[in-house]
Design a protein around this motif. Sequence first.
Motif, PDB file in Angstrom:
ATOM      1  N   ALA A  73       0.833  -1.210   0.000  1.00  0.00           N
ATOM      2  CA  ALA A  73       0.000   0.000   0.000  1.00  0.00           C
ATOM      3  C   ALA A  73       0.866   1.257   0.000  1.00  0.00           C
ATOM      4  CB  ALA A  73      -0.935  -0.005   1.207  1.00  0.00           C
ATOM      5  N   VAL A  74       1.967   1.230   0.739  1.00  0.00           N
ATOM      6  CA  VAL A  74       2.878   2.380   0.770  1.00  0.00           C
ATOM      7  C   VAL A  74       3.479   2.602  -0.621  1.00  0.00           C
ATOM      8  CG1 VAL A  74       5.058   3.273   1.721  1.00  0.00           C
ATOM      9  CG2 VAL A  74       3.394   2.148   3.231  1.00  0.00           C
ATOM     10  N   ILE A  75       3.941   1.525  -1.237  1.00  0.00           N
ATOM     11  CA  ILE A  75       4.529   1.619  -2.580  1.00  0.00           C
ATOM     12  C   ILE A  75       3.482   2.067  -3.593  1.00  0.00           C
ATOM     13  CG2 ILE A  75       5.535   0.277  -4.483  1.00  0.00           C
ATOM     14  CD1 ILE A  75       7.551   0.822  -2.255  1.00  0.00           C
ATOM     15  N   ASP A  76       2.293   1.454  -3.545  1.00  0.00           N
ATOM     16  CA  ASP A  76       1.228   1.815  -4.494  1.00  0.00           C
ATOM     17  C   ASP A  76       0.837   3.292  -4.364  1.00  0.00           C
ATOM     18  OD1 ASP A  76       1.186  -0.754  -5.506  1.00  0.00           O
ATOM     19  OD2 ASP A  76      -0.651  -1.345  -4.454  1.00  0.00           O
ATOM     20  N   ALA A  77       0.696   3.774  -3.133  1.00  0.00           N
ATOM     21  CA  ALA A  77       0.322   5.180  -2.922  1.00  0.00           C
ATOM     22  C   ALA A  77       1.436   6.100  -3.426  1.00  0.00           C
ATOM     23  CB  ALA A  77       0.044   5.433  -1.443  1.00  0.00           C
ATOM     24  N   SER A  78       2.676   5.716  -3.195  1.00  0.00           N
ATOM     25  CA  SER A  78       3.811   6.520  -3.657  1.00  0.00           C
ATOM     26  C   SER A  78       3.857   6.570  -5.181  1.00  0.00           C
ATOM     27  CB  SER A  78       5.128   5.950  -3.123  1.00  0.00           C
ATOM     28  OG  SER A  78       5.122   5.906  -1.725  1.00  0.00           O
ATOM     29  N   TYR A  79       3.627   5.431  -5.808  1.00  0.00           N
ATOM     30  CA  TYR A  79       3.674   5.382  -7.273  1.00  0.00           C
ATOM     31  C   TYR A  79       2.513   6.165  -7.886  1.00  0.00           C
ATOM     32  CZ  TYR A  79       4.797   3.733 -11.922  1.00  0.00           C
ATOM     33  OH  TYR A  79       5.142   3.684 -13.251  1.00  0.00           O
ATOM     34  N   LYS A  80       1.353   6.098  -7.254  1.00  0.00           N
ATOM     35  CA  LYS A  80       0.214   6.874  -7.748  1.00  0.00           C
ATOM     36  C   LYS A  80       0.533   8.366  -7.689  1.00  0.00           C
ATOM     37  CE  LYS A  80      -4.694   7.847  -7.090  1.00  0.00           C
ATOM     38  NZ  LYS A  80      -4.497   9.214  -7.552  1.00  0.00           N
ATOM     39  N   ARG A  81       1.141   8.789  -6.601  1.00  0.00           N
ATOM     40  CA  ARG A  81       1.524  10.203  -6.482  1.00  0.00           C
ATOM     41  C   ARG A  81       2.562  10.577  -7.538  1.00  0.00           C
ATOM     42  NH1 ARG A  81       2.368  11.641  -0.155  1.00  0.00           N
ATOM     43  NH2 ARG A  81       2.861  13.654  -1.073  1.00  0.00           N
ATOM     44  N   LEU A  82       3.498   9.670  -7.811  1.00  0.00           N
ATOM     45  CA  LEU A  82       4.505   9.916  -8.842  1.00  0.00           C
ATOM     46  C   LEU A  82       3.835  10.099 -10.205  1.00  0.00           C
ATOM     47  CD1 LEU A  82       7.658   9.952  -9.365  1.00  0.00           C
ATOM     48  CD2 LEU A  82       7.353   7.602 -10.125  1.00  0.00           C
ATOM     49  N   LEU A  83       2.891   9.209 -10.519  1.00  0.00           N
ATOM     50  CA  LEU A  83       2.185   9.322 -11.797  1.00  0.00           C
ATOM     51  C   LEU A  83       1.379  10.616 -11.875  1.00  0.00           C
ATOM     52  CD1 LEU A  83       0.931   5.657 -12.329  1.00  0.00           C
ATOM     53  CD2 LEU A  83       2.845   6.799 -13.470  1.00  0.00           C
ATOM     54  N   ASP A  84       0.758  10.996 -10.766  1.00  0.00           N
ATOM     55  CA  ASP A  84      -0.006  12.252 -10.735  1.00  0.00           C
ATOM     56  C   ASP A  84       0.908  13.451 -10.989  1.00  0.00           C
ATOM     57  OD1 ASP A  84      -2.313  10.812 -10.181  1.00  0.00           O
ATOM     58  OD2 ASP A  84      -2.330  11.330  -8.040  1.00  0.00           O
ATOM     59  N   GLU A  85       2.105  13.410 -10.427  1.00  0.00           N
ATOM     60  CA  GLU A  85       3.046  14.528 -10.573  1.00  0.00           C
ATOM     61  C   GLU A  85       3.749  14.549 -11.923  1.00  0.00           C
ATOM     62  OE1 GLU A  85       6.105  14.996  -7.636  1.00  0.00           O
ATOM     63  OE2 GLU A  85       4.670  14.840  -5.977  1.00  0.00           O
ATOM     64  N   LEU A  86       4.249  13.384 -12.354  1.00  0.00           N
ATOM     65  CA  LEU A  86       5.145  13.343 -13.508  1.00  0.00           C
ATOM     66  C   LEU A  86       4.607  12.585 -14.707  1.00  0.00           C
ATOM     67  CD1 LEU A  86       8.513  12.689 -11.614  1.00  0.00           C
ATOM     68  CD2 LEU A  86       7.515  14.874 -12.301  1.00  0.00           C
ATOM     69  N   GLY A  87       3.468  11.936 -14.558  1.00  0.00           N
ATOM     70  CA  GLY A  87       2.943  11.129 -15.661  1.00  0.00           C
ATOM     71  C   GLY A  87       3.669   9.797 -15.749  1.00  0.00           C
ATOM     72  N   THR A  88       3.352   9.053 -16.790  1.00  0.00           N
ATOM     73  CA  THR A  88       3.998   7.756 -16.992  1.00  0.00           C
ATOM     74  C   THR A  88       5.448   7.980 -17.416  1.00  0.00           C
ATOM     75  OG1 THR A  88       3.434   7.621 -19.336  1.00  0.00           O
ATOM     76  CG2 THR A  88       1.802   6.737 -17.764  1.00  0.00           C
ATOM     77  N   PRO A  89       6.270   6.945 -17.332  1.00  0.00           N
ATOM     78  CA  PRO A  89       7.670   7.120 -17.747  1.00  0.00           C
ATOM     79  C   PRO A  89       7.787   7.629 -19.193  1.00  0.00           C
ATOM     80  CG  PRO A  89       7.423   5.044 -16.593  1.00  0.00           C
ATOM     81  CD  PRO A  89       6.043   5.608 -16.775  1.00  0.00           C
ATOM     82  N   ASP A  90       6.963   7.104 -20.094  1.00  0.00           N
ATOM     83  CA  ASP A  90       7.014   7.546 -21.489  1.00  0.00           C
ATOM     84  C   ASP A  90       6.622   9.009 -21.620  1.00  0.00           C
ATOM     85  OD1 ASP A  90       7.837   5.055 -22.327  1.00  0.00           O
ATOM     86  OD2 ASP A  90       5.817   4.392 -22.861  1.00  0.00           O
ATOM     87  N   GLU A  91       5.567   9.416 -20.914  1.00  0.00           N
ATOM     88  CA  GLU A  91       5.142  10.818 -20.968  1.00  0.00           C
ATOM     89  C   GLU A  91       6.223  11.728 -20.408  1.00  0.00           C
ATOM     90  OE1 GLU A  91       0.343  10.144 -20.291  1.00  0.00           O
ATOM     91  OE2 GLU A  91       1.646  10.513 -18.582  1.00  0.00           O
TER      92      GLU A  91
END
Length: 133
Positions: A73-91
């Motif tokens: 859950a900690v990792i999933d929440a962190s990754y969701k925040r990363l995607l919200d901030e920076l988008g997917t790796p390709d984006e």
Amino acid sequence: MSDNREYRSQRFAQLVGLELKGEFAKHSISQTKVAEILGHSKGGYSKWINAKPSMPLEAFLNTCELIEADPKAVIDASYKRLLDELGTPDEYCERGVRAADDLADRIAAHPEDYDVAANTDQNKEFEAETPRD
């Protein structure tokens, strides 16, 4: 590692630390107490929480188990925040490539705005293709 990937991974480590801080608050335990129980110095543990450097996986798992937080859950929440901030790796990489291309285009269109010593100094390794008078 590219600058883009390095920044993404560093930001992810910071977000994991922020999620852990939230878990500390939720479970009414201090970061100092967790460090003490796990046998880490307060300063060293604080650096891990702030991703300077990133927390080792072993310490992350021990922390989660100690405070009864779900590591996934900690990792999933962190990754969701990363995607919200920076988008997917390709984006994110595409934005970085576009920004670099835009800068190269601006320099090509107006080289006078980007005159630096490395472009004209005979002692520098790189010399501009069209030296200035």
